[in-house]
Design a protein around this motif. Structure first.
Motif, PDB file in Angstrom:
ATOM      1  N   VAL A 139       8.876   1.998  -8.664  1.00 34.79           N
ATOM      2  CA  VAL A 139       8.159   1.829  -7.587  1.00 34.79           C
ATOM      3  C   VAL A 139       6.575   1.477  -8.022  1.00 34.79           C
ATOM      4  CG1 VAL A 139       7.261   3.016  -5.455  1.00 34.79           C
ATOM      5  CG2 VAL A 139       9.551   3.044  -6.174  1.00 34.79           C
ATOM      6  N   GLY A 140       5.934   2.372  -8.678  1.00 34.08           N
ATOM      7  CA  GLY A 140       4.605   2.080  -9.229  1.00 34.08           C
ATOM      8  C   GLY A 140       4.557   0.776  -9.751  1.00 34.08           C
ATOM      9  N   GLY A 141       5.268   0.474 -10.827  1.00 28.17           N
ATOM     10  CA  GLY A 141       5.035  -0.817 -11.340  1.00 28.17           C
ATOM     11  C   GLY A 141       5.104  -2.100 -10.638  1.00 28.17           C
ATOM     12  N   TRP A 142       6.230  -1.940  -9.796  1.00 37.66           N
ATOM     13  CA  TRP A 142       6.475  -3.057  -8.768  1.00 37.66           C
ATOM     14  C   TRP A 142       5.339  -3.047  -7.562  1.00 37.66           C
ATOM     15  CZ3 TRP A 142       7.455  -3.962  -3.751  1.00 37.66           C
ATOM     16  CH2 TRP A 142       7.856  -5.342  -3.405  1.00 37.66           C
ATOM     17  N   GLY A 143       4.968  -1.842  -7.222  1.00 37.88           N
ATOM     18  CA  GLY A 143       4.064  -1.968  -6.218  1.00 37.88           C
ATOM     19  C   GLY A 143       2.547  -2.460  -6.647  1.00 37.88           C
ATOM     20  N   SER A 144       2.263  -2.282  -7.880  1.00 36.57           N
ATOM     21  CA  SER A 144       0.741  -2.787  -8.206  1.00 36.57           C
ATOM     22  C   SER A 144       0.708  -4.108  -8.219  1.00 36.57           C
ATOM     23  CB  SER A 144       0.798  -2.047  -9.688  1.00 36.57           C
ATOM     24  OG  SER A 144       0.961  -0.776  -9.947  1.00 36.57           O
ATOM     25  N   ARG A 181       0.676  -1.279  -0.104  1.00 32.11           N
ATOM     26  CA  ARG A 181       0.005  -0.031  -0.123  1.00 32.11           C
ATOM     27  C   ARG A 181       0.926   1.196  -0.030  1.00 32.11           C
ATOM     28  NH1 ARG A 181      -5.260   0.328   1.760  1.00 32.11           N
ATOM     29  NH2 ARG A 181      -6.384  -1.572   1.285  1.00 32.11           N
ATOM     30  N   THR A 182       1.786   1.234   0.959  1.00 34.61           N
ATOM     31  CA  THR A 182       2.655   2.398   0.774  1.00 34.61           C
ATOM     32  C   THR A 182       3.252   3.122  -0.417  1.00 34.61           C
ATOM     33  OG1 THR A 182       3.463   1.483   3.010  1.00 34.61           O
ATOM     34  CG2 THR A 182       4.290   3.784   2.572  1.00 34.61           C
ATOM     35  N   LEU A 183       3.940   1.892  -1.112  1.00 36.42           N
ATOM     36  CA  LEU A 183       4.638   2.072  -2.567  1.00 36.42           C
ATOM     37  C   LEU A 183       3.563   2.580  -3.272  1.00 36.42           C
ATOM     38  CD1 LEU A 183       7.575  -0.542  -2.374  1.00 36.42           C
ATOM     39  CD2 LEU A 183       7.528   1.702  -1.481  1.00 36.42           C
ATOM     40  N   PHE A 184       2.448   1.848  -3.399  1.00 33.24           N
ATOM     41  CA  PHE A 184       1.438   2.222  -4.297  1.00 33.24           C
ATOM     42  C   PHE A 184       1.068   3.474  -4.252  1.00 33.24           C
ATOM     43  CE2 PHE A 184      -2.627   1.980  -5.927  1.00 33.24           C
ATOM     44  CZ  PHE A 184      -2.554   1.162  -7.074  1.00 33.24           C
ATOM     45  N   ARG A 185       0.819   3.987  -3.068  1.00 28.71           N
ATOM     46  CA  ARG A 185       0.399   5.267  -3.089  1.00 28.71           C
ATOM     47  C   ARG A 185       1.586   6.537  -3.093  1.00 28.71           C
ATOM     48  NH1 ARG A 185      -3.242   4.688   2.214  1.00 28.71           N
ATOM     49  NH2 ARG A 185      -5.068   3.960   1.337  1.00 28.71           N
ATOM     50  N   VAL A 186       2.791   5.875  -2.879  1.00 32.09           N
ATOM     51  CA  VAL A 186       4.057   7.026  -3.089  1.00 32.09           C
ATOM     52  C   VAL A 186       4.313   7.109  -4.326  1.00 32.09           C
ATOM     53  CG1 VAL A 186       6.417   7.213  -2.493  1.00 32.09           C
ATOM     54  CG2 VAL A 186       5.072   6.742  -0.728  1.00 32.09           C
ATOM     55  N   ALA A 187       4.275   6.236  -5.170  1.00 34.03           N
ATOM     56  CA  ALA A 187       4.716   6.189  -6.507  1.00 34.03           C
ATOM     57  C   ALA A 187       4.314   7.452  -7.560  1.00 34.03           C
ATOM     58  CB  ALA A 187       4.302   5.126  -7.324  1.00 34.03           C
ATOM     59  N   PRO A 188       2.882   7.743  -7.583  1.00 36.25           N
ATOM     60  CA  PRO A 188       2.565   8.891  -8.217  1.00 36.25           C
ATOM     61  C   PRO A 188       3.135  10.423  -7.912  1.00 36.25           C
ATOM     62  CG  PRO A 188       0.676   7.515  -7.598  1.00 36.25           C
ATOM     63  CD  PRO A 188       1.610   7.231  -6.755  1.00 36.25           C
TER      64      PRO A 188
END
Lengths: 195, 327
Positions: free
Chosen positions: B132-137, B80-87
């Motif tokens: 981060v976005g690609g991996w976190g998804s 969740r953290t990484l998914f939100r931080v990426a944008p």
């Protein structure tokens, strides 16, 4: 204390906290990806400290090289080699590796400690040495030319090492069990089909 | 009087500059989004957006309202953290380079003497966001998009740096303002045509634009690294991409097309910004036209092109420049 000084002090502690937090994430994280991202945070903090000490050039190089290149290559390696849910190794069972790890960590710590104790520190404000890109370039290519060239030899060794590892190692160090299994499975299927 | 002395004027100036820049980013994204859709329409012999406002001119504003109102979906089982931080990571580093770009002789938030390195550095942080976005998804399409983004940016960052270095060698400074000032008589595009071509091609790849938009190739990867993002999460990536295009075009303008120089205008030191924006948007128009005209390259073609052609050419170009400067 003027407004600028308050900001500067605040920034300094923010950067230090960033470094410590990043390092803690690096060693505590359970997932390899988070480990590398923690490392990136720590590098950013170090870049901030360079900025606080007044060298814009070192700050930018720290971000460009460590965050922008090294961390990204590390992440690339992780993405190629592991699944997203891969968990970092919890305990090292091998005693020899454990001993070597402790030995290298303690040696590095003692070396840094010796450096810290030997240096007579001057406050950053009183330090009027020149950290500009032009001056650093001159120092590297004239005064510290030998050290500079030695570092490039280390890089060369690293590249040769990487090539050796990628080609399967000197004595076939890297074997590829999954591929071997697949081949075996295919052979079994073929065998079944033929019989 | 007391309040004035407590808040340093330089700080106030920077805060105002950042606010102006952020509002400009959104405006730029809206204009570019509209231009992109309109040009795409006309290239494909259809009118493009026509319904909202005259010739669909308010279309992007309506779309923006829709995106703000949308729910931020977080897929099951993601970090969740990484998914939100990426944008946010993709949006923040693109604000900073605009601080050092000289829009005209006196319109520049800050003249760093390492301005060019500063811009390149922030560009390298941007890749982190895609990763981060690609991996976190936790989605294989996102993951492949992220991996392609990394391989691509590693390959194309080298020719970019080498082509910029050729110009730096000629004017002996990293300060963008001084580089523009050095083009008073002749633009560097005439002295360094090879470097300019290399920079524009590699810049297209660096901003993940067609024909190099492998990280978000719609036909293969759904939407690549931002497949799982909805609402403002997607919008921040989108604004980040358009701002990146603007930065690449601005750097090309500053280094090769003479920045604010142009036919004489009254109040030239401020109104030079007109010439600057004219050149930047001309380049951006070119980038959009390329996107709707050329097919996407294959991934191996993309990497071969960078390593086997762009890098050697830029190295030779740099070498020749160095020899000529020394002579």
């Amino acid at each position: 204390m003027t407004f600028y000084q308050i900001i500067a002090e605040g920034l300094f502690f923010a950067f230090v906290i960033l470094v410590i937090l990043g390092s803690l994430i690096t060693i505590r994280a359970k997932i390899l990806m988070q480990t590398v991202l923690g490392l990136a945070v720590a590098f950013l903090g170090v870049a901030g400290i360079y900025f606080y000490l007044g060298s814009m050039f070192l700050t930018l190089m720290q971000i460009l090289v460590y965050v922008g290149a090294i961390c990204i290559v590390l992440i690339f390696g992780i993405m190629v080699g592991y699944t997203p849910t891969e968990v970092a190794e919890k305990a090292i069972k091998d005693w020899r590796n454990k001993f070597l790890a402790v030995l290298s960590a303690v040696t590095a710590f003692l070396l840094i400690l010796a450096c810290v104790l030997k240096t007579d520190w001057i406050p950053a404000v009183a330090d009027d040495r020149n950290f500009s890109a032009a001056h650093l370039g001159q120092e590297f290519l004239y005064t510290y030319c030998l050290a500079f060239e030695l570092i490039s030899v280390i890089l060369l060794i690293a590249i040769i090492g990487a090539i050796i590892l990628a080609r399967g190692g000197a004595g076939g160090m890297i074997t590829d069990p999954p591929a071997g299994k697949e081949v075996a499975a295919v052979q079994e299927e073929k065998g079944e089909a033929s019989t | 009087m007391e309040t004035i002395s407590i808040l340093p004027p330089e700080l106030i100036r920077m805060v105002i500059a950042v606010i102006i820049i952020i509002s400009f980013l959104f405006l730029n994204a809206i204009m570019m989004g509209y231009a992109e859709r309109k040009i795409a329409g006309h290239v494909q012999r259809r009118p493009g957006p026509m319904e909202v406002g005259s010739h669909g001119i308010l279309q992007m504003i309506v779309d923006g309202v829709k995106l703000v109102g949308k729910e931020l979906l977080i897929p099951f089982n993601v970090d969740r953290t990484l998914f939100r931080v990426a944008p946010l990571l993709s949006f923040t580093p693109v604000i900073l380079p605009l601080l050092v770009i000289p829009f005209s002789e006196k319109l520049q938030a800050r003249d760093l003497n390492l301005g060019l390195i500063f811009i390149v550095t922030m560009g390298s942080v941007n890749v982190m966001a895609l990763l981060v976005g690609g991996w976190g998804s936790n989605n294989k399409y996102s993951m492949f998009g992220a991996m392609r983004a990394v391989a691509q940016s590693i390959a194309y960052e080298i020719p970019i740096l080498l082509s910029l270095l050729a110009v730096v060698l000629m004017c002996n400074t990293f300060s963008l303002k001084e580089i523009v000032a050095a083009q008073q008589n002749i633009w560097f595009v005439f002295l360094q045509p090879v470097a300019f071509l290399i920079y524009v091609v590699a810049g297209l790849a660096e901003t993940n634009r067609n024909p190099f938009d492998l990280p978000e190739a719609e036909s293969e990867l759904t939407a690549g690294f931002h497949t799982e993002y909805s609402g403002m999460g997607f919008s921040l990536f989108f604004i980040g991409e358009y701002t990146n295009m603007f930065i690449v075009a601005s750097v090309a303008t500053v280094l090769f097309l003479g920045g604010w120089h142009g036919p004489h205008l009254p109040y030239g030191e401020y109104l030079g910004v007109v010439w600057f924006f004219l050149k930047v948007y001309l380049l951006l128009f070119l980038m959009i036209m390329v996107r709707w005209t050329y097919p996407r390259v294959r991934f191996d073609q993309l990497l071969n092109f960078a390593w086997k052609y762009l890098v050697p050419f830029s190295l030779v170009n740099l070498l020749i420049t160095a020899v000529l400067v020394k002579l």
